[in-house]
Design a protein around this motif. Sequence first.
Motif, PDB file in Angstrom:
ATOM      1  N   PRO A   1     -70.529   1.341 -20.770  1.00 38.97           N
ATOM      2  CA  PRO A   1     -69.783   2.334 -21.549  1.00 38.97           C
ATOM      3  C   PRO A   1     -69.282   1.769 -22.885  1.00 38.97           C
ATOM      4  O   PRO A   1     -68.824   0.625 -22.968  1.00 38.97           O
ATOM      5  CB  PRO A   1     -68.597   2.685 -20.643  1.00 38.97           C
ATOM      6  N   GLY A   2     -69.367   2.595 -23.910  1.00 35.63           N
ATOM      7  CA  GLY A   2     -68.899   2.197 -25.233  1.00 35.63           C
ATOM      8  C   GLY A   2     -67.421   1.879 -25.240  1.00 35.63           C
ATOM      9  O   GLY A   2     -66.969   0.984 -25.955  1.00 35.63           O
ATOM     10  N   LEU A   3     -66.647   2.596 -24.419  1.00 34.28           N
ATOM     11  CA  LEU A   3     -65.207   2.348 -24.344  1.00 34.28           C
ATOM     12  C   LEU A   3     -64.940   0.928 -23.844  1.00 34.28           C
ATOM     13  O   LEU A   3     -64.116   0.212 -24.402  1.00 34.28           O
ATOM     14  CB  LEU A   3     -64.539   3.373 -23.425  1.00 34.28           C
TER      15      LEU A   3
ATOM     16  N   GLY B   1     -65.935  -1.491 -26.531  1.00 35.61           N
ATOM     17  CA  GLY B   1     -64.933  -1.433 -27.594  1.00 35.61           C
ATOM     18  C   GLY B   1     -63.661  -2.180 -27.225  1.00 35.61           C
ATOM     19  O   GLY B   1     -63.080  -2.893 -28.046  1.00 35.61           O
ATOM     20  N   GLN B   2     -63.221  -2.030 -25.982  1.00 35.40           N
ATOM     21  CA  GLN B   2     -62.013  -2.735 -25.525  1.00 35.40           C
ATOM     22  C   GLN B   2     -62.224  -4.245 -25.559  1.00 35.40           C
ATOM     23  O   GLN B   2     -61.342  -4.992 -25.977  1.00 35.40           O
ATOM     24  CB  GLN B   2     -61.641  -2.279 -24.116  1.00 35.40           C
ATOM     25  N   LEU B   3     -63.403  -4.684 -25.118  1.00 36.81           N
ATOM     26  CA  LEU B   3     -63.696  -6.119 -25.149  1.00 36.81           C
ATOM     27  C   LEU B   3     -63.735  -6.640 -26.588  1.00 36.81           C
ATOM     28  O   LEU B   3     -63.208  -7.716 -26.881  1.00 36.81           O
ATOM     29  CB  LEU B   3     -65.024  -6.411 -24.437  1.00 36.81           C
ATOM     30  N   CYS B   4     -64.348  -5.875 -27.460  1.00 37.10           N
ATOM     31  CA  CYS B   4     -64.426  -6.291 -28.868  1.00 37.10           C
ATOM     32  C   CYS B   4     -63.037  -6.416 -29.481  1.00 37.10           C
ATOM     33  O   CYS B   4     -62.737  -7.399 -30.167  1.00 37.10           O
ATOM     34  CB  CYS B   4     -65.283  -5.313 -29.671  1.00 37.10           C
ATOM     35  N   ARG B   5     -62.183  -5.434 -29.240  1.00 36.36           N
ATOM     36  CA  ARG B   5     -60.821  -5.497 -29.780  1.00 36.36           C
ATOM     37  C   ARG B   5     -60.041  -6.663 -29.168  1.00 36.36           C
ATOM     38  O   ARG B   5     -59.333  -7.380 -29.863  1.00 36.36           O
ATOM     39  CB  ARG B   5     -60.083  -4.184 -29.522  1.00 36.36           C
ATOM     40  N   ALA B   6     -60.175  -6.838 -27.860  1.00 34.93           N
ATOM     41  CA  ALA B   6     -59.416  -7.883 -27.167  1.00 34.93           C
ATOM     42  C   ALA B   6     -59.792  -9.284 -27.631  1.00 34.93           C
ATOM     43  O   ALA B   6     -58.953 -10.188 -27.659  1.00 34.93           O
ATOM     44  CB  ALA B   6     -59.621  -7.760 -25.652  1.00 34.93           C
ATOM     45  N   TYR B   7     -61.062  -9.471 -27.995  1.00 40.12           N
ATOM     46  CA  TYR B   7     -61.533 -10.801 -28.379  1.00 40.12           C
ATOM     47  C   TYR B   7     -61.845 -10.936 -29.871  1.00 40.12           C
ATOM     48  O   TYR B   7     -62.329 -11.976 -30.305  1.00 40.12           O
ATOM     49  CB  TYR B   7     -62.775 -11.183 -27.556  1.00 40.12           C
ATOM     50  N   GLY B   8     -61.594  -9.889 -30.654  1.00 39.24           N
ATOM     51  CA  GLY B   8     -61.870  -9.947 -32.082  1.00 39.24           C
ATOM     52  C   GLY B   8     -63.360 -10.055 -32.383  1.00 39.24           C
ATOM     53  O   GLY B   8     -63.774 -10.751 -33.309  1.00 39.24           O
ATOM     54  N   ILE B   9     -64.161  -9.367 -31.603  1.00 35.30           N
ATOM     55  CA  ILE B   9     -65.619  -9.394 -31.752  1.00 35.30           C
ATOM     56  C   ILE B   9     -66.048  -8.190 -32.591  1.00 35.30           C
ATOM     57  O   ILE B   9     -65.482  -7.104 -32.458  1.00 35.30           O
ATOM     58  CB  ILE B   9     -66.291  -9.316 -30.359  1.00 35.30           C
ATOM     59  N   SER B  10     -67.057  -8.368 -33.419  1.00 30.91           N
ATOM     60  CA  SER B  10     -67.603  -7.260 -34.195  1.00 30.91           C
ATOM     61  C   SER B  10     -68.270  -6.260 -33.259  1.00 30.91           C
ATOM     62  O   SER B  10     -69.183  -6.617 -32.511  1.00 30.91           O
ATOM     63  CB  SER B  10     -68.637  -7.790 -35.195  1.00 30.91           C
ATOM     64  N   PHE B  11     -67.811  -5.000 -33.312  1.00 32.68           N
ATOM     65  CA  PHE B  11     -68.413  -3.975 -32.468  1.00 32.68           C
ATOM     66  C   PHE B  11     -69.870  -3.758 -32.858  1.00 32.68           C
ATOM     67  O   PHE B  11     -70.724  -3.513 -32.014  1.00 32.68           O
ATOM     68  CB  PHE B  11     -67.633  -2.657 -32.547  1.00 32.68           C
ATOM     69  N   GLY B  12     -70.163  -3.857 -34.152  1.00 32.36           N
ATOM     70  CA  GLY B  12     -71.539  -3.706 -34.614  1.00 32.36           C
ATOM     71  C   GLY B  12     -72.457  -4.738 -33.996  1.00 32.36           C
ATOM     72  O   GLY B  12     -73.563  -4.416 -33.535  1.00 32.36           O
TER      73      GLY B  12
ATOM     74  N   ALA C   1     -71.972  -6.339 -31.219  1.00 30.04           N
ATOM     75  CA  ALA C   1     -72.074  -6.043 -29.788  1.00 30.04           C
ATOM     76  C   ALA C   1     -73.033  -4.874 -29.546  1.00 30.04           C
ATOM     77  O   ALA C   1     -73.814  -4.887 -28.585  1.00 30.04           O
ATOM     78  CB  ALA C   1     -70.689  -5.733 -29.218  1.00 30.04           C
ATOM     79  N   ALA C   2     -73.003  -3.877 -30.429  1.00 34.35           N
ATOM     80  CA  ALA C   2     -73.907  -2.726 -30.292  1.00 34.35           C
ATOM     81  C   ALA C   2     -75.360  -3.162 -30.469  1.00 34.35           C
ATOM     82  O   ALA C   2     -76.249  -2.656 -29.789  1.00 34.35           O
ATOM     83  CB  ALA C   2     -73.533  -1.638 -31.297  1.00 34.35           C
ATOM     84  N   VAL C   3     -75.597  -4.122 -31.349  1.00 33.28           N
ATOM     85  CA  VAL C   3     -76.958  -4.659 -31.519  1.00 33.28           C
ATOM     86  C   VAL C   3     -77.364  -5.388 -30.242  1.00 33.28           C
ATOM     87  O   VAL C   3     -78.470  -5.203 -29.723  1.00 33.28           O
ATOM     88  CB  VAL C   3     -77.052  -5.595 -32.745  1.00 33.28           C
ATOM     89  N   ALA C   4     -76.475  -6.216 -29.713  1.00 34.44           N
ATOM     90  CA  ALA C   4     -76.770  -6.964 -28.490  1.00 34.44           C
ATOM     91  C   ALA C   4     -77.036  -6.022 -27.318  1.00 34.44           C
ATOM     92  O   ALA C   4     -77.884  -6.303 -26.463  1.00 34.44           O
ATOM     93  CB  ALA C   4     -75.616  -7.911 -28.150  1.00 34.44           C
ATOM     94  N   ALA C   5     -76.343  -4.880 -27.296  1.00 33.39           N
ATOM     95  CA  ALA C   5     -76.536  -3.901 -26.221  1.00 33.39           C
ATOM     96  C   ALA C   5     -77.819  -3.094 -26.421  1.00 33.39           C
ATOM     97  O   ALA C   5     -78.252  -2.390 -25.516  1.00 33.39           O
ATOM     98  CB  ALA C   5     -75.334  -2.953 -26.154  1.00 33.39           C
ATOM     99  N   GLY C   6     -78.407  -3.193 -27.591  1.00 29.97           N
ATOM    100  CA  GLY C   6     -79.627  -2.447 -27.869  1.00 29.97           C
ATOM    101  C   GLY C   6     -79.376  -1.018 -28.314  1.00 29.97           C
ATOM    102  O   GLY C   6     -80.287  -0.201 -28.343  1.00 29.97           O
ATOM    103  N   TRP C   7     -78.132  -0.697 -28.692  1.00 26.30           N
ATOM    104  CA  TRP C   7     -77.805   0.656 -29.120  1.00 26.30           C
ATOM    105  C   TRP C   7     -78.293   0.933 -30.531  1.00 26.30           C
ATOM    106  O   TRP C   7     -78.614   2.067 -30.862  1.00 26.30           O
ATOM    107  CB  TRP C   7     -76.299   0.893 -29.052  1.00 26.30           C
ATOM    108  N   VAL C   8     -78.289  -0.099 -31.369  1.00 25.87           N
ATOM    109  CA  VAL C   8     -78.770   0.008 -32.747  1.00 25.87           C
ATOM    110  C   VAL C   8     -79.532  -1.269 -33.081  1.00 25.87           C
ATOM    111  O   VAL C   8     -79.358  -2.294 -32.414  1.00 25.87           O
ATOM    112  CB  VAL C   8     -77.619   0.186 -33.774  1.00 25.87           C
TER     113      VAL C   8
END
Length: 157
Positions: A42-44, A47-58, A60-67
């Motif tokens: 889930p994107g939520l 997103g929570q992991l990215c915010r919690a660890y200061g990770i770029s959501f973009g 992470a989205a590439v790593a997930a294969g979303w974009v």
Amino acid sequence: MTQTLVDFLHSATSGASNRAMADRIGMTHTTLKAQLASDKTPGLTLGQLCRAYGISFGDAAVAAGWVTENELRASSGQLHLASVSDLDISKELLRRVAAGSASTALTEPAAEELINDVLREVEDAREKGRRSDYAVAADDDEDETPGGDNGDDRAGL
């Protein structure tokens, strides 16, 4: 694809375990593990992991294969450009002209037809007792020229 996301998250969190990541976002480790093992994290959650660890959501989205990386770069550039002020854009255009790296579309004189169209629109607006679209657009500008009062004498434009 999912393994790439898992690898990315573990790397981006300095090797945090699923339990540590889950605790940090208020989720059970079994739920997080199941979500990461699925092809539909889930994107939520991401997103929570990215915010919690200061990770770029973009990223992470590439790593997930979303974009793809190309899609991310294209949208990132558009987002950044949209947040740049008109004053900063103007300064960049002038810098390019001064450096000789501006495109010919920027350095060629404006076509006489375009100038005449603008002048006609301004004159028509004056005759009808209203302000032209160019003046209205200038009123919407929130940039202030350094040392200026942003209330220049364009009332008739």
